[in-house]
Design a protein around this motif. Sequence first.
Motif, PDB file in Angstrom:
ATOM      1  N   THR A 164      43.458  30.110  41.411  1.00 51.39           N
ATOM      2  CA  THR A 164      44.428  30.869  40.625  1.00 51.39           C
ATOM      3  C   THR A 164      43.825  32.228  40.244  1.00 51.39           C
ATOM      4  O   THR A 164      42.607  32.412  40.250  1.00 51.39           O
ATOM      5  N   SER A 165      44.709  33.158  39.854  1.00 48.85           N
ATOM      6  CA  SER A 165      44.234  34.473  39.406  1.00 48.85           C
ATOM      7  C   SER A 165      43.331  34.312  38.188  1.00 48.85           C
ATOM      8  O   SER A 165      42.339  35.034  38.037  1.00 48.85           O
ATOM      9  N   ALA A 166      43.655  33.385  37.299  1.00 48.97           N
ATOM     10  CA  ALA A 166      42.839  33.203  36.084  1.00 48.97           C
ATOM     11  C   ALA A 166      41.434  32.714  36.451  1.00 48.97           C
ATOM     12  O   ALA A 166      40.439  33.130  35.839  1.00 48.97           O
TER      13      ALA A 166
ATOM     14  N   ALA B 231      39.895  41.290  45.943  1.00 49.69           N
ATOM     15  CA  ALA B 231      38.769  42.181  45.640  1.00 49.69           C
ATOM     16  C   ALA B 231      37.945  41.642  44.481  1.00 49.69           C
ATOM     17  O   ALA B 231      36.703  41.656  44.507  1.00 49.69           O
ATOM     18  N   ARG B 232      38.620  41.144  43.439  1.00 50.53           N
ATOM     19  CA  ARG B 232      37.911  40.636  42.263  1.00 50.53           C
ATOM     20  C   ARG B 232      37.029  39.446  42.634  1.00 50.53           C
ATOM     21  O   ARG B 232      35.931  39.270  42.081  1.00 50.53           O
ATOM     22  N   TYR B 233      37.502  38.612  43.534  1.00 50.95           N
ATOM     23  CA  TYR B 233      36.691  37.476  44.006  1.00 50.95           C
ATOM     24  C   TYR B 233      35.408  37.991  44.672  1.00 50.95           C
ATOM     25  O   TYR B 233      34.309  37.485  44.412  1.00 50.95           O
TER      26      TYR B 233
ATOM     27  N   PHE C 127      52.242  41.050  26.479  1.00 50.04           N
ATOM     28  CA  PHE C 127      52.890  42.320  26.821  1.00 50.04           C
ATOM     29  C   PHE C 127      54.417  42.212  26.864  1.00 50.04           C
ATOM     30  O   PHE C 127      55.099  43.188  27.100  1.00 50.04           O
ATOM     31  N   LYS C 128      54.949  41.008  26.709  1.00 45.79           N
ATOM     32  CA  LYS C 128      56.410  40.850  26.854  1.00 45.79           C
ATOM     33  C   LYS C 128      57.069  40.717  25.489  1.00 45.79           C
ATOM     34  O   LYS C 128      56.498  40.164  24.569  1.00 45.79           O
TER      35      LYS C 128
ATOM     36  N   TYR D 218      36.126  48.417  36.480  1.00 47.73           N
ATOM     37  CA  TYR D 218      37.137  48.530  37.542  1.00 47.73           C
ATOM     38  C   TYR D 218      37.695  47.172  37.944  1.00 47.73           C
ATOM     39  O   TYR D 218      37.151  46.138  37.574  1.00 47.73           O
ATOM     40  N   GLU D 219      38.802  47.227  38.635  1.00 41.54           N
ATOM     41  CA  GLU D 219      39.467  46.002  39.115  1.00 41.54           C
ATOM     42  C   GLU D 219      39.864  45.087  37.958  1.00 41.54           C
ATOM     43  O   GLU D 219      39.751  43.866  38.057  1.00 41.54           O
ATOM     44  N   GLY D 220      40.296  45.697  36.878  1.00 34.78           N
ATOM     45  CA  GLY D 220      40.640  44.948  35.664  1.00 34.78           C
ATOM     46  C   GLY D 220      39.456  45.013  34.727  1.00 34.78           C
ATOM     47  O   GLY D 220      38.364  44.565  35.070  1.00 34.78           O
ATOM     48  N   THR D 221      39.682  45.598  33.535  1.00 34.38           N
ATOM     49  CA  THR D 221      38.562  45.707  32.588  1.00 34.38           C
ATOM     50  C   THR D 221      38.140  44.304  32.138  1.00 34.38           C
ATOM     51  O   THR D 221      38.871  43.320  32.309  1.00 34.38           O
TER      52      THR D 221
HETATM   53  C1  CO8 Z   1      36.435  46.278  44.815  1.00 31.15           C
HETATM   54  C2  CO8 Z   1      35.932  47.644  44.543  1.00 31.15           C
HETATM   55  C3  CO8 Z   1      36.962  48.464  43.861  1.00 31.15           C
HETATM   56  C4  CO8 Z   1      36.483  49.823  43.539  1.00 31.15           C
HETATM   57  C5  CO8 Z   1      37.573  50.683  42.956  1.00 31.15           C
HETATM   58  C6  CO8 Z   1      38.334  49.992  41.926  1.00 31.15           C
HETATM   59  C7  CO8 Z   1      39.435  50.822  41.386  1.00 31.15           C
HETATM   60  C8  CO8 Z   1      40.310  49.928  40.601  1.00 31.15           C
HETATM   61  O1  CO8 Z   1      39.878  49.426  39.635  1.00 31.15           O
HETATM   62  S1  CO8 Z   1      41.841  49.570  41.218  1.00 31.15           S
HETATM   63  C9  CO8 Z   1      42.871  49.130  39.865  1.00 31.15           C
HETATM   64  C10 CO8 Z   1      42.394  48.185  38.862  1.00 31.15           C
HETATM   65  N1  CO8 Z   1      43.483  47.908  38.001  1.00 31.15           N
HETATM   66  C11 CO8 Z   1      43.669  46.702  37.502  1.00 31.15           C
HETATM   67  O2  CO8 Z   1      42.901  45.776  37.743  1.00 31.15           O
HETATM   68  C12 CO8 Z   1      44.902  46.524  36.670  1.00 31.15           C
HETATM   69  C13 CO8 Z   1      44.705  45.599  35.512  1.00 31.15           C
HETATM   70  N2  CO8 Z   1      45.989  45.091  35.088  1.00 31.15           N
HETATM   71  C14 CO8 Z   1      46.473  43.898  35.539  1.00 31.15           C
HETATM   72  O3  CO8 Z   1      45.775  43.137  36.183  1.00 31.15           O
HETATM   73  C15 CO8 Z   1      47.905  43.529  35.254  1.00 31.15           C
HETATM   74  O4  CO8 Z   1      48.656  44.692  35.179  1.00 31.15           O
HETATM   75  C16 CO8 Z   1      48.099  42.693  33.976  1.00 31.15           C
HETATM   76  C17 CO8 Z   1      47.239  41.460  34.056  1.00 31.15           C
HETATM   77  C18 CO8 Z   1      47.737  43.484  32.734  1.00 31.15           C
HETATM   78  C19 CO8 Z   1      49.560  42.163  33.923  1.00 31.15           C
HETATM   79  O5  CO8 Z   1      50.424  43.215  33.946  1.00 31.15           O
HETATM   80  P1  CO8 Z   1      52.005  43.103  33.771  1.00 31.15           P
HETATM   81  O6  CO8 Z   1      52.539  44.461  33.954  1.00 31.15           O
HETATM   82  O7  CO8 Z   1      52.327  42.357  32.501  1.00 31.15           O
HETATM   83  O8  CO8 Z   1      52.447  42.264  35.014  1.00 31.15           O
HETATM   84  P2  CO8 Z   1      53.156  40.826  35.105  1.00 31.15           P
HETATM   85  O9  CO8 Z   1      54.551  40.951  34.573  1.00 31.15           O
HETATM   86  O10 CO8 Z   1      52.265  39.788  34.519  1.00 31.15           O
HETATM   87  O11 CO8 Z   1      53.193  40.640  36.669  1.00 31.15           O
HETATM   88  C20 CO8 Z   1      54.029  41.432  37.493  1.00 31.15           C
HETATM   89  C21 CO8 Z   1      54.299  40.686  38.749  1.00 31.15           C
HETATM   90  O12 CO8 Z   1      53.065  40.495  39.449  1.00 31.15           O
HETATM   91  C22 CO8 Z   1      52.820  39.115  39.651  1.00 31.15           C
HETATM   92  N3  CO8 Z   1      51.381  38.928  39.476  1.00 31.15           N
HETATM   93  C23 CO8 Z   1      50.667  39.015  38.330  1.00 31.15           C
HETATM   94  N4  CO8 Z   1      49.369  38.835  38.597  1.00 31.15           N
HETATM   95  C24 CO8 Z   1      49.271  38.631  39.927  1.00 31.15           C
HETATM   96  C25 CO8 Z   1      48.201  38.399  40.824  1.00 31.15           C
HETATM   97  N5  CO8 Z   1      46.953  38.371  40.373  1.00 31.15           N
HETATM   98  N6  CO8 Z   1      48.466  38.236  42.142  1.00 31.15           N
HETATM   99  C26 CO8 Z   1      49.738  38.297  42.609  1.00 31.15           C
HETATM  100  N7  CO8 Z   1      50.795  38.521  41.805  1.00 31.15           N
HETATM  101  C27 CO8 Z   1      50.553  38.692  40.497  1.00 31.15           C
HETATM  102  C28 CO8 Z   1      53.645  38.401  38.591  1.00 31.15           C
HETATM  103  O13 CO8 Z   1      53.987  37.100  38.996  1.00 31.15           O
HETATM  104  C29 CO8 Z   1      54.868  39.295  38.526  1.00 31.15           C
HETATM  105  O14 CO8 Z   1      55.684  39.024  39.636  1.00 31.15           O
HETATM  106  P3  CO8 Z   1      57.289  39.134  39.523  1.00 31.15           P
HETATM  107  O15 CO8 Z   1      57.565  40.580  39.254  1.00 31.15           O
HETATM  108  O16 CO8 Z   1      57.784  38.673  40.854  1.00 31.15           O
HETATM  109  O17 CO8 Z   1      57.671  38.244  38.364  1.00 31.15           O
END
Ligand code: CO8
Length: 392
Positions: free
Chosen positions: A320-322, A250-252, A391-392, A370-373
Amino acid sequence: MKPDLFEAPDYYNLDELLTDEHKLVRDAARAWVKREVSPIIEEYAQKAEFPKQIINGLAEIGAFGPYIPVEYGGAGLDQISYGLIMQEIERGDSGVRSTASVQSSLVMYPIWKYGNETQREKYLPKLASGEWIGCFGLTEPDHGSNPGGMVTNFKDMGDHYLLNGAKMWISNAPFAQIAVVWAKDESGRIHGLIVERGMAGFTTPETHNKWSLRASATGELIFDNVKVPKENILPNKSGLGAPLGCLDSARYGIAWGAIGAAMDCYDTALRYSKERMQFGKPIGQFQLQQKKLAEMITEITKAQLLTWRLGVLRNEGKATSAQISMAKRNNVEMAITIAREARQMLGGMGITGEYSIMRHSMNLESVITYEGTHDIHLLITGLDITGLNAFK
Ligand SMILES: CCCCCCCC(=O)SCCNC(=O)CCNC(=O)[C@H](O)C(C)(C)COP(=O)(O)OP(=O)(O)OC[C@H]1O[C@@H](n2cnc3c(N)ncnc32)[C@H](O)[C@@H]1OP(=O)(O)O
């Protein structure tokens, strides 16, 4: 013949980097948005309503599941075509693009990637055709940036799951037929469940009083002892990585969409600068105005190249996600800056609904959150660079 400015001057069509298929997809989406969305969208934003009559058209331009295989009703396109469709829809409105983004990347994607064959066949064709609209339940009242802390949960009752909890800020919720809901099992592990409208205890109250994304419906998802059939769990991936994987897709699309909003603001400012007379000349003749336009098109071009390259990487499965975070962050900020500059070029007219700029500005305030601040995307990038998790 002088090009219609809505059709975009050649230098920002990126044509030399696109295949014939990309250009066909983009041009069809552009023509449809110009014909069916732009003329009505201000009215719908004013009355805070999603224009449901465009759902069939969105399906026809491939906006629902652009990259989902054709055997499931998707358009079977690559990631760059997906991006170009999102760009063109957001030239019309971010709220309409959000509806398409949610349907494609947050509902169809998890069913395709994490679902079984029965679920794919049951849901994907109906979602691709727009017969059904879906929504994605991740964010909770107390868990936005930290979705891993969610409290929505389900218990195994033998012949069904019992779901309880609440989600908020959910696009499409008020009229969606299905929701892909993320909830914890009794061990605390996160799973995706498909919840259908009509299941007892499931309600979707609408969120009112938004100053942003007014042409898109937002609501809550409330689960009060909802009996979810066992066959509705997504079996092929669990854990927080499952919903985060959807967010990557979605972010892409959002990164491409922001380019579309910026293009529309730039086009409007350019057109206005040739029409608006001050001091006996069109304001576009003054170099301070030309500087604004030159900087806008430079920033749009840079964002296009960044995002096109990301599309190439995603086609190869290498993004990558980054890298996605960088593009989303860069492009949304770029679009906000361009909208602000364009609004200033239009003077007082810029704040009216006669022009699209103020609507884009207000929409982009949601898109940056949305979709990550905006800050979360810096943290994702910083973590990738350093390997050190705050966060760890
Ligand atoms: C498109 C239009 C949308 C309109 C409506 C939008 C409504 C919304 O916004 S929906 C929700 C939006 N919310 C967000 O974007 C949340 C933002 N937060 C985050 O991105 C993350 O929680 C973040 C980056 C803070 C990291 O959180 P944290 O709890 O530390 O997770 P972390 O431990 O790094 O990762 C957990 C697991 O996910 C995996 N992971 C992390 N990032 C990703 C990724 N991008 N893709 C796949 N896997 C991932 C990790 O490898 C880890 O896996 P495992 O448990 O197997 O080791």
